[in-house]
Design a protein around this motif. Structure first.
Motif, PDB file in Angstrom:
ATOM      1  N   GLU A  30      64.414  80.203 -19.480  1.00  0.00           N
ATOM      2  CA  GLU A  30      64.018  79.763 -18.134  1.00  0.00           C
ATOM      3  C   GLU A  30      62.500  79.791 -17.978  1.00  0.00           C
ATOM      4  OE1 GLU A  30      66.215  81.963 -15.176  1.00  0.00           O
ATOM      5  OE2 GLU A  30      67.993  80.719 -15.473  1.00  0.00           O
ATOM      6  N   PRO A  36      66.587  76.283 -14.596  1.00  0.00           N
ATOM      7  CA  PRO A  36      67.616  77.325 -14.712  1.00  0.00           C
ATOM      8  C   PRO A  36      68.483  77.109 -15.956  1.00  0.00           C
ATOM      9  CG  PRO A  36      68.101  75.834 -12.889  1.00  0.00           C
ATOM     10  CD  PRO A  36      66.783  75.428 -13.424  1.00  0.00           C
ATOM     11  N   CYS A  37      68.918  78.236 -16.511  1.00  0.00           N
ATOM     12  CA  CYS A  37      69.779  78.214 -17.698  1.00  0.00           C
ATOM     13  C   CYS A  37      71.127  78.817 -17.290  1.00  0.00           C
ATOM     14  CB  CYS A  37      69.152  79.038 -18.821  1.00  0.00           C
ATOM     15  SG  CYS A  37      70.239  79.299 -20.236  1.00  0.00           S
ATOM     16  N   SER A  38      72.191  78.069 -17.417  1.00  0.00           N
ATOM     17  CA  SER A  38      73.487  78.578 -16.939  1.00  0.00           C
ATOM     18  C   SER A  38      74.121  79.504 -17.972  1.00  0.00           C
ATOM     19  CB  SER A  38      74.435  77.418 -16.613  1.00  0.00           C
ATOM     20  OG  SER A  38      75.070  76.951 -17.779  1.00  0.00           O
TER      21      SER A  38
ATOM     22  N   ARG B  41      75.539  82.305  -6.586  1.00  0.00           N
ATOM     23  CA  ARG B  41      75.104  81.749  -7.874  1.00  0.00           C
ATOM     24  C   ARG B  41      75.928  82.385  -8.993  1.00  0.00           C
ATOM     25  NH1 ARG B  41      69.322  81.317 -10.958  1.00  0.00           N
ATOM     26  NH2 ARG B  41      70.229  80.252 -12.767  1.00  0.00           N
ATOM     27  N   GLU B  45      78.134  80.340 -11.656  1.00  0.00           N
ATOM     28  CA  GLU B  45      77.897  80.433 -13.095  1.00  0.00           C
ATOM     29  C   GLU B  45      79.156  80.887 -13.847  1.00  0.00           C
ATOM     30  OE1 GLU B  45      74.478  81.089 -14.890  1.00  0.00           O
ATOM     31  OE2 GLU B  45      73.134  81.111 -13.170  1.00  0.00           O
ATOM     32  N   ARG B  52      84.371  75.824 -18.951  1.00  0.00           N
ATOM     33  CA  ARG B  52      84.056  75.443 -20.332  1.00  0.00           C
ATOM     34  C   ARG B  52      85.044  76.078 -21.313  1.00  0.00           C
ATOM     35  NH1 ARG B  52      78.238  74.031 -21.392  1.00  0.00           N
ATOM     36  NH2 ARG B  52      77.257  73.828 -19.364  1.00  0.00           N
TER      37      ARG B  52
END
Lengths: 103, 289
Positions: A30, A36-38, B41, B45, B52
Motif C-alpha cells: 500500500e 489499497p491492497c485487499s 472494511r 475484505e 475467492r
C-alpha cells in the motif's frame, strides 16, 4: 513469468526479511502503490506463490496487538528470488528508452 | 453511533470468516486488527476472501455434481411437492379456522374428516422432512466445503421453481385471496419442512451424528413414507407443471386410475440409496473387524 502483483508481494517479502507476514506485506504494498491492497488478493496470491515454490509460509507466534492471533509468516525461496530477478530484468529491458524510464 | 456500526461490521466479519479454514481465519482476523481497519472494511475484505476461496472450490467437479444430481432435480421436486401440500393443508386449516365449533367432534363424519385432514398434513410434512433431510445429508457427503453455497442454491430452487405454475387447490378455491393463507403460510411450510430438515441433514453428516445402523432404519422410514406419498408427489408435478398424460379408463384427469410418471419416485429416493450404499462399506468393515 510472474504477474505484477506477484512481483510486488515477492519484493515486499524480500525487503521485510524475517518480519515478512500478511499485514506487513500489505502495508509495504500500500505504501509503494498508494492504493489499497485487499486481504483477499493478498492471501490468494500467497497461496499461488507457495504452490509455485516461490515462497514458504508458516504460522508464527500470536501477539497481543493482534488479539492473541498468530501471523502467517513468509520467506522467499531461492526460486522466488530467481523469478523476481527475471521479472525485474525484463521490466528494465523493455523500459529502455521510454519517456518515464528516463525520468 | 459510529462505534456501534463498526462493532456490527466486525461481528459480521467474524461471522463470515467462519467460512475460512481456522488457521487462515486467525491470521486474517489478526492482520485486520493490526491494520486497525474499521469494522465495515474488515467485513468487506473478509467477504472478498471468502468469495475467492469459494470460487476456487467450484473449479473441482464435486460441487457441480452436487448441483446437477441433488440441487436441481430434487430441489425442483420438493418445490412442487411442498407447494402442493402447503396449499392443500392451508385449505383445510383455513376452513377449520373459520367455521370451527367443538360440537363438530360429536359427529362421526366430522371426526373422520378432521382425522383425514390432520393425517394428510402430518404425512405430507413427514415425507417432505425426510426427503429434505436425505438431500442435505447427500449434499454434505458429495461436497463438504461448498455445502453451504449448495444449500443456498437448493433453497432458491425450492422457493422459486414453481413460479409460473399453480396447484389444483389454488385454482379451485378463492380462500387464497388472504395474504396469510395465500402467501405466508405456504412459505412457512416450506421453511419448516424442507429447509430446516435440509440443514439438519447437512449438520448430521458433517458432525457424524448418525450411526450406520440408524441409517438403515431411517431408510426404511423413507421408503414407507415414499410409498404412501408417491401419488401426491407425482400429482404435484402433473398439476404444477402441466405434465398431463392419459386420463385413464374413466377418461377423467385427477382420478386414481390416471397413469403417473414413475421417475419422480426414483429421483426422490436416490439420496437414500446413496446414503445406504456409502454406509454399507463402513458396516462391513466393522463386521470384518
Amino acid at each position: 513469468m510472474l504477474g505484477e502483483f506477484e512481483y510486488l508481494m515477492l519484493t515486499a517479502a524480500a525487503r521485510l526479511g524475517d518480519e515478512a507476514y500478511g499485514a506487513a506485506i500489505r502495508q509495504e504494498i500500500e505504501d509503494a502503490t498508494g492504493a489499497p491492497c485487499s486481504i483477499g488478493a493478498l492471501y490468494t496470491t500467497l497461496d499461488r506463490l507457495e504452490n509455485k515454490g516461490l515462497i514458504k509460509t508458516w504460522m508464527g507466534d500470536p501477539t497481543p496487538e493482534r488479539g492473541g492471533r498468530p501471523k502467517r509468516m513468509v520467506r522467499v525461496t531461492p526460486k522466488g528470488v530467481e523469478a523476481a530477478t527475471s521479472f525485474y530484468n525484463a521490466v528494465r529491458r523493455v523500459s529502455r528508452g521510454v519517456a518515464w524510464a528516463k525520468s | 453511533m459510529g462505534e456501534i456500526m463498526t462493532s456490527i461490521g466486525w461481528r459480521l466479519a467474524d461471522l463470515v470468516s467462519h467460512a475460512l479454514d481456522p488457521h487462515e481465519r486467525d491470521a486474517v482476523r489478526g492482520d485486520l486488527s493490526e491494520c486497525r481497519v474499521n469494522g465495515w472494511r474488515a467485513f468487506h475484505e473478509v467477504l472478498g476472501l471468502v468469495c475467492r476461496r469459494q470460487a476456487a472450490l467450484w473449479a473441482d467437479w464435486r460441487p457441480w455434481l452436487a448441483l446437477v444430481v441433488v440441487v436441481l432435480p430434487l430441489g425442483t421436486l420438493l418445490s412442487h411437492a411442498s407447494r402442493s401440500w402447503a396449499d392443500n393443508s392451508v385449505l383445510d386449516i383455513s376452513l377449520y379456522a373459520r367455521i370451527w365449533e367443538w360440537s363438530y367432534l360429536t359427529y362421526p363424519g366430522w371426526r373422520r374428516e378432521l382425522f383425514r385432514a390432520v393425517w394428510s398434513t402430518v404425512l405430507g410434512a413427514a415425507a417432505l422432512s425426510v426427503w429434505s433431510w436425505t438431500c442435505g445429508y447427500m449434499l454434505a457427503s458429495i461436497s463438504r466445503r461448498t455445502v453451504w453455497v449448495a444449500a443456498i442454491a437448493f433453497g432458491l430452487v425450492v422457493f422459486f421453481a414453481t413460479i409460473g405454475t399453480s396447484t389444483l387447490a389454488r385454482i379451485r378455491h378463492d380462500e387464497f385471496s388472504g395474504h396469510f393463507y395465500g402467501v405466508v403460510l405456504p412459505r412457512l411450510f416450506r421453511t419448516a419442512f424442507v429447509m430446516v430438515p435440509l440443514f439438519w441433514g447437512i449438520r448430521s453428516r458433517r458432525k457424524g451424528l448418525i450411526r450406520p445402523s440408524m441409517l438403515f432404519i431411517g431408510a426404511a422410514v423413507v421408503l414407507i413414507l415414499t410409498v404412501l406419498k408417491s401419488p401426491g408427489l407425482q400429482s404435484s408435478l402433473i398439476w404444477g407443471r402441466g405434465l398431463y398424460g392419459d386420463a385413464g379408463p374413466d377418461r377423467t384427469f385427477g382420478t386414481s386410475d390416471d397413469p403417473r410418471p414413475s421417475w419422480p419416485v426414483v429421483v426422490i429416493l436416490w439420496p437414500t440409496a446413496y446414503i445406504l450404499a456409502t454406509a454399507m462399506p463402513n458396516r462391513q468393515r466393522r463386521v470384518d473387524a
